[in-house]
Write a protein that holds these residues in place. Sequence first.
Motif, PDB file in Angstrom:
ATOM      1  N   UNK A 127     -10.544  -5.606 -10.452  1.00 23.94           N
ATOM      2  CA  UNK A 127     -10.558  -6.642  -9.427  1.00 23.94           C
ATOM      3  C   UNK A 127      -9.447  -7.642  -9.704  1.00 23.94           C
ATOM      4  N   UNK A 128      -8.864  -8.149  -8.622  1.00 22.09           N
ATOM      5  CA  UNK A 128      -7.755  -9.090  -8.730  1.00 22.09           C
ATOM      6  C   UNK A 128      -8.189 -10.421  -8.147  1.00 22.09           C
ATOM      7  N   UNK A 129      -7.864 -11.505  -8.833  1.00 22.27           N
ATOM      8  CA  UNK A 129      -8.212 -12.823  -8.328  1.00 22.27           C
ATOM      9  C   UNK A 129      -7.518 -13.083  -6.998  1.00 22.27           C
ATOM     10  N   UNK A 130      -8.233 -13.789  -6.125  1.00 20.51           N
ATOM     11  CA  UNK A 130      -7.647 -14.154  -4.838  1.00 20.51           C
ATOM     12  C   UNK A 130      -6.440 -15.055  -5.055  1.00 20.51           C
ATOM     13  N   UNK A 131      -5.379 -14.787  -4.337  1.00 20.44           N
ATOM     14  CA  UNK A 131      -4.176 -15.600  -4.483  1.00 20.44           C
ATOM     15  C   UNK A 131      -3.229 -15.322  -3.340  1.00 20.44           C
ATOM     16  N   UNK A 132      -2.014 -15.789  -3.462  1.00 23.35           N
ATOM     17  CA  UNK A 132      -1.017 -15.592  -2.421  1.00 23.35           C
ATOM     18  C   UNK A 132      -0.342 -14.246  -2.635  1.00 23.35           C
ATOM     19  N   UNK A 133      -0.319 -13.443  -1.591  1.00 18.74           N
ATOM     20  CA  UNK A 133       0.328 -12.138  -1.672  1.00 18.74           C
ATOM     21  C   UNK A 133       1.653 -12.199  -0.924  1.00 18.74           C
ATOM     22  N   UNK A 134       2.729 -11.873  -1.606  1.00 16.09           N
ATOM     23  CA  UNK A 134       4.053 -11.918  -0.995  1.00 16.09           C
ATOM     24  C   UNK A 134       4.456 -10.505  -0.598  1.00 16.09           C
ATOM     25  N   UNK A 135       4.696 -10.310   0.682  1.00 16.50           N
ATOM     26  CA  UNK A 135       5.050  -8.988   1.180  1.00 16.50           C
ATOM     27  C   UNK A 135       6.561  -8.796   1.142  1.00 16.50           C
ATOM     28  N   UNK A 136       6.978  -7.549   0.889  1.00 19.71           N
ATOM     29  CA  UNK A 136       8.397  -7.221   0.909  1.00 19.71           C
ATOM     30  C   UNK A 136       8.910  -7.026   2.331  1.00 19.71           C
ATOM     31  N   UNK A 137       8.034  -6.559   3.219  1.00 22.01           N
ATOM     32  CA  UNK A 137       8.417  -6.352   4.615  1.00 22.01           C
ATOM     33  C   UNK A 137       7.312  -6.877   5.525  1.00 22.01           C
ATOM     34  N   UNK A 138       7.705  -7.399   6.678  1.00 26.22           N
ATOM     35  CA  UNK A 138       6.745  -7.857   7.682  1.00 26.22           C
ATOM     36  C   UNK A 138       6.900  -7.007   8.932  1.00 26.22           C
ATOM     37  N   UNK A 139       5.771  -6.549   9.461  1.00 26.80           N
ATOM     38  CA  UNK A 139       5.774  -5.691  10.641  1.00 26.80           C
ATOM     39  C   UNK A 139       4.836  -6.276  11.688  1.00 26.80           C
ATOM     40  N   UNK A 140       5.267  -6.267  12.939  1.00 27.78           N
ATOM     41  CA  UNK A 140       4.406  -6.635  14.060  1.00 27.78           C
ATOM     42  C   UNK A 140       4.403  -5.455  15.023  1.00 27.78           C
ATOM     43  N   UNK A 141       3.239  -4.810  15.167  1.00 33.85           N
ATOM     44  CA  UNK A 141       3.117  -3.596  15.972  1.00 33.85           C
ATOM     45  C   UNK A 141       2.011  -3.806  17.002  1.00 33.85           C
ATOM     46  N   UNK A 142       2.236  -3.322  18.217  1.00 35.74           N
ATOM     47  CA  UNK A 142       1.250  -3.489  19.283  1.00 35.74           C
ATOM     48  C   UNK A 142       0.011  -2.631  19.041  1.00 35.74           C
ATOM     49  N   UNK A 143      -1.123  -3.149  19.482  1.00 30.91           N
ATOM     50  CA  UNK A 143      -2.380  -2.409  19.436  1.00 30.91           C
ATOM     51  C   UNK A 143      -2.230  -1.068  20.153  1.00 30.91           C
ATOM     52  N   UNK A 144      -2.886  -0.044  19.606  1.00 38.55           N
ATOM     53  CA  UNK A 144      -2.880   1.330  20.116  1.00 38.55           C
ATOM     54  C   UNK A 144      -1.614   2.110  19.771  1.00 38.55           C
ATOM     55  N   UNK A 145      -0.580   1.437  19.238  1.00 29.63           N
ATOM     56  CA  UNK A 145       0.597   2.158  18.763  1.00 29.63           C
ATOM     57  C   UNK A 145       0.353   2.671  17.345  1.00 29.63           C
ATOM     58  N   UNK A 146       1.210   3.589  16.891  1.00 29.37           N
ATOM     59  CA  UNK A 146       1.161   4.082  15.515  1.00 29.37           C
ATOM     60  C   UNK A 146       2.186   3.327  14.673  1.00 29.37           C
ATOM     61  N   UNK A 147       1.954   3.288  13.369  1.00 27.08           N
ATOM     62  CA  UNK A 147       2.926   2.674  12.466  1.00 27.08           C
ATOM     63  C   UNK A 147       3.105   3.574  11.247  1.00 27.08           C
ATOM     64  N   UNK A 148       4.344   3.674  10.783  1.00 22.96           N
ATOM     65  CA  UNK A 148       4.670   4.452   9.589  1.00 22.96           C
ATOM     66  C   UNK A 148       5.303   3.519   8.572  1.00 22.96           C
ATOM     67  N   UNK A 149       4.697   3.435   7.386  1.00 22.76           N
ATOM     68  CA  UNK A 149       5.227   2.604   6.308  1.00 22.76           C
ATOM     69  C   UNK A 149       5.751   3.508   5.204  1.00 22.76           C
ATOM     70  N   UNK A 150       7.057   3.471   4.987  1.00 22.22           N
ATOM     71  CA  UNK A 150       7.691   4.297   3.961  1.00 22.22           C
ATOM     72  C   UNK A 150       7.864   3.492   2.682  1.00 22.22           C
ATOM     73  N   UNK A 151       7.221   3.942   1.631  1.00 20.84           N
ATOM     74  CA  UNK A 151       7.300   3.247   0.349  1.00 20.84           C
ATOM     75  C   UNK A 151       8.581   3.659  -0.374  1.00 20.84           C
TER      76      UNK A 151
END
Length: 256
Positions: free
Chosen positions: A71-95
């Motif tokens: 378990x990880x303590x609650x804190x601020x999570x910093x994302x490397x990428x931000x995505x905004x995708x419409x509902x009902x669409x698909x999304x692909x996240x490439x690591x």
Amino acid sequence: MTCTGHGVPAPKMIWFMNGSPISHYNDHILVINDILRLIIYDASLSDSNVYTCRASNEAGAIEKSYNIVVKVETGISIANESLVIDEQDDVLMNCPLTNMNNKWYKDGVNINDLVYKRADEQHFRQKNHALKIYELDELDGGVYTCMSSDATYSFHLQVAFAPYFIKYQPETMMIGRNETVVFDCKAKGFPKPKVLWRKLESSLPITQWTLKDTEYLENKQILKIHSVDWIHNGTYTCIVKNKLGIEKRRFELYVF
């Protein structure tokens, strides 16, 4: 974690992680031979696994398993990428991490352990280094992290969805003079919906100058009228809208 075994002939003992043997020294996991102890140093989310000790000889084998959840303590999570995708669409996240043993997490929970109505292989699909989510809905928003043994990469996914009202209120209201009336048009949506109010009997927007004793609350999601009078009789409409949709709610006010 400790494991002991006895038998004749002396049993061979070995640790497994999710069914794969663990070497005596594997990154930050240390196996000590004397009583076959397994020690995990600086545990992280990627260490959440099933660890099994197996003792075996010519006569048979026995196992003892530990289901470890980090378990990880609650804190601020910093994302490397931000995505905004419409509902009902698909999304692909490439690591971009190339370790073949990468694991995916959503808000700190392993994708395989998610429990809600759409958390299944038809909704989440992991392949190679990528995670694909089909037919997004509001619940899919969050921080997705792919994690290797020594690195992490995160995506902050926001799902855009049409507004909808979150509270029921009667459409017809009868209020005595000098009482207070409240019209509730609280709605959810992303992007945050704009709220407009209109009175059918007037071509002007509702403000404290065009209709006395009125007040807006909670970013115009609530219209409050103090000390109602005959002039407040009529039909009120609230409109909430964003780029994905529009919703309307109508109220009939009768002052007696």
